[in-house]
Scaffold this motif. Structure first.
Motif, short mmCIF file in Angstrom:
data_model
loop_
_atom_site.label_atom_id
_atom_site.label_comp_id
_atom_site.label_asym_id
_atom_site.label_seq_id
_atom_site.Cartn_x
_atom_site.Cartn_y
_atom_site.Cartn_z
N LEU A 1 4.85 56.80 17.72
CA LEU A 1 5.17 55.90 16.62
C LEU A 1 4.52 54.54 16.81
CD1 LEU A 1 8.92 56.78 16.05
CD2 LEU A 1 6.96 57.48 14.68
N VAL A 2 4.40 54.10 18.06
CA VAL A 2 3.75 52.83 18.35
C VAL A 2 2.26 52.90 18.01
CG1 VAL A 2 3.07 51.28 20.24
CG2 VAL A 2 5.41 52.13 20.10
N LEU A 3 1.64 54.05 18.23
CA LEU A 3 0.21 54.22 17.98
C LEU A 3 -0.11 54.29 16.50
CD1 LEU A 3 -0.66 56.78 20.79
CD2 LEU A 3 -1.06 54.32 20.79
N ASP A 4 0.85 54.66 15.68
CA ASP A 4 0.60 54.80 14.23
C ASP A 4 0.42 53.51 13.57
OD1 ASP A 4 0.53 57.50 14.20
OD2 ASP A 4 2.57 57.77 13.49
N SER B 1 15.57 67.48 31.33
CA SER B 1 14.37 66.69 31.62
C SER B 1 13.37 66.77 30.46
CB SER B 1 13.71 67.15 32.92
OG SER B 1 13.12 68.42 32.77
N TYR B 2 13.39 67.86 29.72
CA TYR B 2 12.47 68.05 28.59
C TYR B 2 12.79 67.11 27.44
CZ TYR B 2 10.11 70.36 24.66
OH TYR B 2 9.35 70.63 23.56
N LEU B 3 14.04 66.99 27.09
CA LEU B 3 14.42 66.19 25.93
C LEU B 3 14.02 64.72 26.05
CD1 LEU B 3 17.77 67.91 24.98
CD2 LEU B 3 15.54 68.14 23.87
N PRO B 4 14.23 64.05 27.20
CA PRO B 4 13.75 62.67 27.31
C PRO B 4 12.21 62.57 27.21
CG PRO B 4 15.39 63.11 28.99
CD PRO B 4 15.08 64.42 28.34
N GLN B 5 11.50 63.56 27.72
CA GLN B 5 10.03 63.55 27.59
C GLN B 5 9.63 63.65 26.12
OE1 GLN B 5 7.95 66.32 30.22
NE2 GLN B 5 9.77 66.33 31.52
N PHE B 6 10.33 64.47 25.39
CA PHE B 6 10.05 64.62 23.96
C PHE B 6 10.32 63.32 23.21
CE2 PHE B 6 11.67 66.12 19.69
CZ PHE B 6 10.42 66.42 19.17
N ILE B 7 11.44 62.69 23.50
CA ILE B 7 11.80 61.42 22.86
C ILE B 7 10.78 60.33 23.21
CG2 ILE B 7 13.53 59.57 22.82
CD1 ILE B 7 15.63 61.88 23.16
N ASN B 8 10.38 60.27 24.47
CA ASN B 8 9.38 59.30 24.92
C ASN B 8 8.05 59.51 24.21
OD1 ASN B 8 8.29 57.19 26.44
ND2 ASN B 8 7.70 58.55 28.10
N TRP B 9 7.66 60.75 24.04
CA TRP B 9 6.42 61.08 23.34
C TRP B 9 6.49 60.61 21.89
CZ3 TRP B 9 5.55 65.51 19.87
CH2 TRP B 9 4.20 65.68 19.54
N ILE B 10 7.63 60.84 21.24
CA ILE B 10 7.81 60.37 19.86
C ILE B 10 7.70 58.84 19.81
CG2 ILE B 10 9.49 60.10 17.99
CD1 ILE B 10 10.53 62.90 18.73
N ASP B 11 8.40 58.15 20.71
CA ASP B 11 8.36 56.69 20.73
C ASP B 11 6.93 56.17 20.92
OD1 ASP B 11 11.09 56.56 20.36
OD2 ASP B 11 11.54 56.22 22.48
N ARG B 12 6.18 56.77 21.85
CA ARG B 12 4.79 56.35 22.08
C ARG B 12 3.93 56.64 20.86
NH1 ARG B 12 5.17 59.23 26.87
NH2 ARG B 12 3.47 60.56 26.15
N ILE C 1 6.01 68.93 6.29
CA ILE C 1 5.91 69.13 7.74
C ILE C 1 4.65 68.50 8.34
CG2 ILE C 1 4.76 71.38 7.64
CD1 ILE C 1 6.66 72.23 9.94
N SER C 2 3.66 68.22 7.53
CA SER C 2 2.40 67.68 8.03
C SER C 2 2.63 66.38 8.80
CB SER C 2 1.45 67.42 6.86
OG SER C 2 0.23 66.90 7.34
N ARG C 3 2.05 66.33 9.99
CA ARG C 3 2.09 65.16 10.87
C ARG C 3 3.47 64.83 11.44
NH1 ARG C 3 -2.87 65.02 10.52
NH2 ARG C 3 -4.17 64.39 8.80
N LYS C 4 4.42 65.74 11.30
CA LYS C 4 5.72 65.57 11.95
C LYS C 4 5.57 65.98 13.41
CE LYS C 4 8.27 64.61 8.28
NZ LYS C 4 7.51 63.77 7.44
N LEU C 5 6.15 65.22 14.31
CA LEU C 5 6.06 65.52 15.74
C LEU C 5 7.09 66.59 16.10
CD1 LEU C 5 5.76 61.86 17.02
CD2 LEU C 5 3.93 63.46 16.49
#
Length: 115
Positions: free
Chosen positions: A112-115, A99-110, A31-35
């Motif tokens: 992953l780009v930073l990693d 509205s929450y789910l797209p924000q969550f997906i967008n956060w994950i996408d951003r 679970i460590s570092r899972k979004l």
């Protein structure tokens, strides 16, 4: 995504136990570092505020990032679902989740780009 039902102002013991097991061994925790995004529900009027605070603290200790600033706190959940059909009937809650789910997906996408 973790969906929490609040009982007695906290998370269910079974969920805490599952998180404890998933966090070990610390060096190779699954679970460590899972979004994670959080959705909570309770039959009470306040919503699962205490359970969300509790699980955020637990996940932070486990090095699990949680979607910041967004909280899904569904109060009086028993009045917002059709238990026979097992569907959400409350339009306001449904719109918030949509509205929450797209924000969550967008956060994950951003993230992953930073990693």
């Amino acid at each position: 995504m973790i969906v929490i039902l609040e009982y007695n102002s906290g998370i269910p013991g079974v969920l805490k136990n599952a998180l404890d097991w998933a966090s070990r061994p610390r060096e190779s925790s699954v679970i460590s570092r899972k979004l994670v995004g959080l959705i909570g529900a309770t039959p009470g009027g306040l919503g699962p505020v205490y359970a969300q605070m509790q699980i955020r603290h637990i996940l932070k200790t486990m090095h699990v990032p949680v979607l910041p600033f967004q909280k899904v706190l569904i109060s009086q959940v028993h009045e917002k679902i059709d238990s026979n059909q097992k569907v959400l009937t409350d339009k306001r809650t449904k719109r918030y989740l949509q509205s929450y789910l797209p924000q969550f997906i967008n956060w994950i996408d951003r993230s992953l780009v930073l990693d």
